[in-house]
Scaffold this motif. Sequence first.
Motif, PDB file in Angstrom:
ATOM      1  N   HIS A  50       0.828  -1.194   0.000  1.00 28.43           N
ATOM      2  CA  HIS A  50       0.000   0.000   0.000  1.00 28.43           C
ATOM      3  C   HIS A  50       0.875   1.261   0.000  1.00 28.43           C
ATOM      4  O   HIS A  50       0.578   2.245  -0.710  1.00 28.43           O
ATOM      5  N   ALA A  51       1.973   1.218   0.768  1.00 30.42           N
ATOM      6  CA  ALA A  51       2.892   2.362   0.776  1.00 30.42           C
ATOM      7  C   ALA A  51       3.538   2.552  -0.592  1.00 30.42           C
ATOM      8  O   ALA A  51       3.698   3.693  -1.086  1.00 30.42           O
ATOM      9  N   LEU A  52       3.929   1.474  -1.271  1.00 32.09           N
ATOM     10  CA  LEU A  52       4.551   1.568  -2.592  1.00 32.09           C
ATOM     11  C   LEU A  52       3.548   2.056  -3.636  1.00 32.09           C
ATOM     12  O   LEU A  52       3.920   2.765  -4.582  1.00 32.09           O
ATOM     13  N   SER A  53       2.274   1.686  -3.490  1.00 28.27           N
ATOM     14  CA  SER A  53       1.274   2.189  -4.444  1.00 28.27           C
ATOM     15  C   SER A  53       1.062   3.694  -4.300  1.00 28.27           C
ATOM     16  O   SER A  53       0.721   4.382  -5.264  1.00 28.27           O
ATOM     17  N   ILE A  54       1.264   4.188  -3.058  1.00 27.13           N
ATOM     18  CA  ILE A  54       1.107   5.641  -2.831  1.00 27.13           C
ATOM     19  C   ILE A  54       2.278   6.416  -3.432  1.00 27.13           C
ATOM     20  O   ILE A  54       2.114   7.470  -4.050  1.00 27.13           O
ATOM     21  N   ILE A  55       3.477   5.875  -3.252  1.00 26.77           N
ATOM     22  CA  ILE A  55       4.655   6.610  -3.713  1.00 26.77           C
ATOM     23  C   ILE A  55       4.825   6.536  -5.220  1.00 26.77           C
ATOM     24  O   ILE A  55       5.498   7.384  -5.838  1.00 26.77           O
ATOM     25  N   ASP A  56       4.225   5.527  -5.865  1.00 26.69           N
ATOM     26  CA  ASP A  56       4.349   5.373  -7.324  1.00 26.69           C
ATOM     27  C   ASP A  56       3.458   6.422  -7.993  1.00 26.69           C
ATOM     28  O   ASP A  56       2.273   6.546  -7.652  1.00 26.69           O
ATOM     29  N   THR A  57       3.988   7.108  -8.991  1.00 23.11           N
ATOM     30  CA  THR A  57       3.250   8.208  -9.634  1.00 23.11           C
ATOM     31  C   THR A  57       2.601   7.795 -10.947  1.00 23.11           C
ATOM     32  O   THR A  57       1.890   8.599 -11.555  1.00 23.11           O
ATOM     33  N   THR A  58       2.825   6.570 -11.397  1.00 24.99           N
ATOM     34  CA  THR A  58       2.245   6.118 -12.659  1.00 24.99           C
ATOM     35  C   THR A  58       1.007   5.298 -12.388  1.00 24.99           C
ATOM     36  O   THR A  58       0.866   4.628 -11.338  1.00 24.99           O
ATOM     37  N   PHE A  59       0.076   5.348 -13.335  1.00 25.58           N
ATOM     38  CA  PHE A  59      -1.171   4.591 -13.207  1.00 25.58           C
ATOM     39  C   PHE A  59      -0.881   3.093 -13.176  1.00 25.58           C
ATOM     40  O   PHE A  59      -1.438   2.334 -12.360  1.00 25.58           O
ATOM     41  N   GLU A  60      -0.001   2.646 -14.090  1.00 27.01           N
ATOM     42  CA  GLU A  60       0.308   1.218 -14.162  1.00 27.01           C
ATOM     43  C   GLU A  60       0.985   0.737 -12.879  1.00 27.01           C
ATOM     44  O   GLU A  60       0.683  -0.355 -12.366  1.00 27.01           O
ATOM     45  N   GLY A  61       1.919   1.552 -12.314  1.00 27.34           N
ATOM     46  CA  GLY A  61       2.598   1.154 -11.081  1.00 27.34           C
ATOM     47  C   GLY A  61       1.652   1.089  -9.907  1.00 27.34           C
ATOM     48  O   GLY A  61       1.694   0.149  -9.091  1.00 27.34           O
ATOM     49  N   THR A  62       0.798   2.108  -9.793  1.00 23.64           N
ATOM     50  CA  THR A  62      -0.176   2.097  -8.701  1.00 23.64           C
ATOM     51  C   THR A  62      -1.100   0.885  -8.804  1.00 23.64           C
ATOM     52  O   THR A  62      -1.430   0.228  -7.804  1.00 23.64           O
ATOM     53  N   LEU A  63      -1.558   0.579 -10.048  1.00 28.15           N
ATOM     54  CA  LEU A  63      -2.422  -0.586 -10.248  1.00 28.15           C
ATOM     55  C   LEU A  63      -1.699  -1.877  -9.873  1.00 28.15           C
ATOM     56  O   LEU A  63      -2.275  -2.788  -9.227  1.00 28.15           O
ATOM     57  N   PHE A  64      -0.415  -1.968 -10.247  1.00 25.87           N
ATOM     58  CA  PHE A  64       0.355  -3.185  -9.959  1.00 25.87           C
ATOM     59  C   PHE A  64       0.465  -3.436  -8.458  1.00 25.87           C
ATOM     60  O   PHE A  64       0.192  -4.523  -7.958  1.00 25.87           O
TER      61      PHE A  64
END
Length: 763
Positions: A50-64
């Motif tokens: 959940h923390a990594l999804s917040i810090i990721d700025t791309t749609f694909e990264g957040t989805l992953f």
Amino acid sequence: MAAIPFMMIYLIPAIVAAVLAVFMWQRRYYRGGRPFTLLLIAIAWWNLCHALSIIDTTFEGTLFWSLLQNLGIVLIGPCWLLIALAYSGEWWRVPRWLRRGIFVPEFVALIFALTNNLHNLWWSTVVADTSRPFLWLSVTRGPAFWAHSVYAYVCLAVGIIVLIRSSWQAPPIHRLHSRLMLVAALIPAVGNIAFLSGVRVPWNDDPTPILLLISAALGIYTTVRYHLFDLAPLAEQEVIASLPDGLIILDSRGLIVEINQHAPRLLGIEKERWIGRSLAHLVRNSPFGNDLQHILQANPSSANRPSILDNGTRAIEVRFRPLQSATGIATGSLLLIRDVSERMRAEQERSRHIAALRLINAIARSANTAQETNSLLNTIARIIVQEGHWERVSIGLIDETKQHITVAVDYTVSGPGRLQGEVITGLPAAQLIKRIRQGRPELIQLSELDTDDPLAAGLHREGLQSLLVAPLRHDHQATGILGFAGHEPKTMTPALSELVTAIGELITDAIIRIRLYEQVQHADRLKTTFLATVSHELRTPLTSIIGYTDVLRRGILGELSPEVQETLGYMRQASLNLMRQINDILEFSRIEAGQLSIEIEPVEVGAIIQNVVGQMLPQARERDLTVNVTIPPDIPQIAANIGRLEQVLINLLSNAIKFNRPQGWIEISVEPRGAWLRINVKDSGVGIAPEDQERIFAEFQRARSPNGERVHGVGLGLAICRRLITHMGGTIGVTSTPGEGSVFYCDLPVINVEQMVGKRADA
């Protein structure tokens, strides 16, 4: 960079959860340790993703990262259920396959989550949400997500129910522990339900991972603070103190970690300090030290059977049980000690009682079947010695007139003793007879006897120490003496006195019975010899009388008047009747003496019946009787003896003629009955009363005539018929109704001719 504070909200719990997972992994051998560790790993993974999804700025990264966090989410429900089962003590009631199988539906849900782009069953739609300081996903949850949620909440609900029940049933001392665990389970459930219902936290995100960490931390605190590794601990102070038996708990090194106040007393060890000391070292001072050392050195990999330790004055039962963790690793052992002295004494008394009953039963069986005195006494002496309580048994028979004792039996562990057949006379005999006239068993210590006594000196030389003397009495008269000798001093007890008295009574009764039986047998032999002799001596003059009567009736010595002829006829008939009775007595005497020999052979029944009817037809015509014969065709042969079968049929037909009415009838018939062939002799006579129908087959018994007429004969005819039919393997009987006649029948076995021919060929 605005997303970093929000990221730290989840990253810090992830790190804390990972640290707590390491802490619980170190305690994984306790029940519930492994599922607790797995739960903390799942929480750490969820927070981290959940923390990594917040810090990721791309749609694909957040989805992953959002999809990957489901790897931790799907483990939450099953792990909480396993923790609840472990803490409530229900762990072992759930099969292993079921404990593992509860993860299967969540693994299926994880596959749906990770492959959502192929079917959109986990999230139906996914769009970017820019209303927050960081990139977030706005999703529409699909059927697979809701199926997973229902299953997760079912697992959580079942766990909560288990904890509620445990909290309700727990004793007061454990109630606070169980309630804290229940609160720990409710915290994430309430938070997640609130989030799914639309309630938002200040940072407008899912608080469930953080709430789960708080819940896990509370559970860990409860576990560590109260040592709550199970709601039913292995040994609590209250339980240990209230046990009536001794209890010792050892750790894996054999050191005492807990002991109650009864254990030192039962082990016979006076020590003030026990906790932390080696039990193997302490038991050296115990009266049971050697046996306890052996028990402690045994391999405790499995629960041992209880061991009974007896030091002669007290007996204890020691039960050694290993203590294992949920994964089977040995963590210590439990020693249970119980005082079984009273039970051992009761069991020994019961064993002695059973042994006494077994001995009496064996002696009684021998006494009931024995037919000779010496054989009986030898058998009884051997049985007593084989029981192992006495090394020597002697039985002497008293001759009151000569004041001596004949040792009929002297039996030792190695066989007959040297006293067998000896005659004790003089002072030793008088002393023994005086003792047994007292009428009660007496235990004599041979060391107390006069050394000049030859009997005592002889027993001393053979190493015997004790002599138990019991009288054999009949009608208040001493008939014999029963002696038991042993190599060790004995003590007279009431049970021993009763046992010896019972054995003496059995032996006395058996001796008297055998003597009476021998007297009866002797009298029976005298009777048989007398009957045979008298019958033989009577036949010689009687034969002469019949012969001279026939000479006179034929007129060889001159013509006789009709009156004299009639008188001679009566004389001849009376002589023939007397001869028949004498023949019956002779036949019966031979049967009683065991001199009857019958050869069995195939017999044609029809020919024998025709022959017998031909012989008896003149007598039937004299009384104006009709004789009918019914023999079906192709009747099988029977196994019998021709001469003896004719003798039986002649007797039955003679009775039918004798007891019939004038102008009556007689019917002889044959009927097959499977493996048997029945021969019936039916008459129209006076009949036989029901109470006489079995009695008439006994020796010297005759039926009572209904009209009061005197019945002639000695009452041996039917008795001989039954003996003969029985010897031929058949049966004989009668059915009759008074006033309507009688039916005498003989059942004889049918013979297989082919088998008979085969047997003869083999011979």
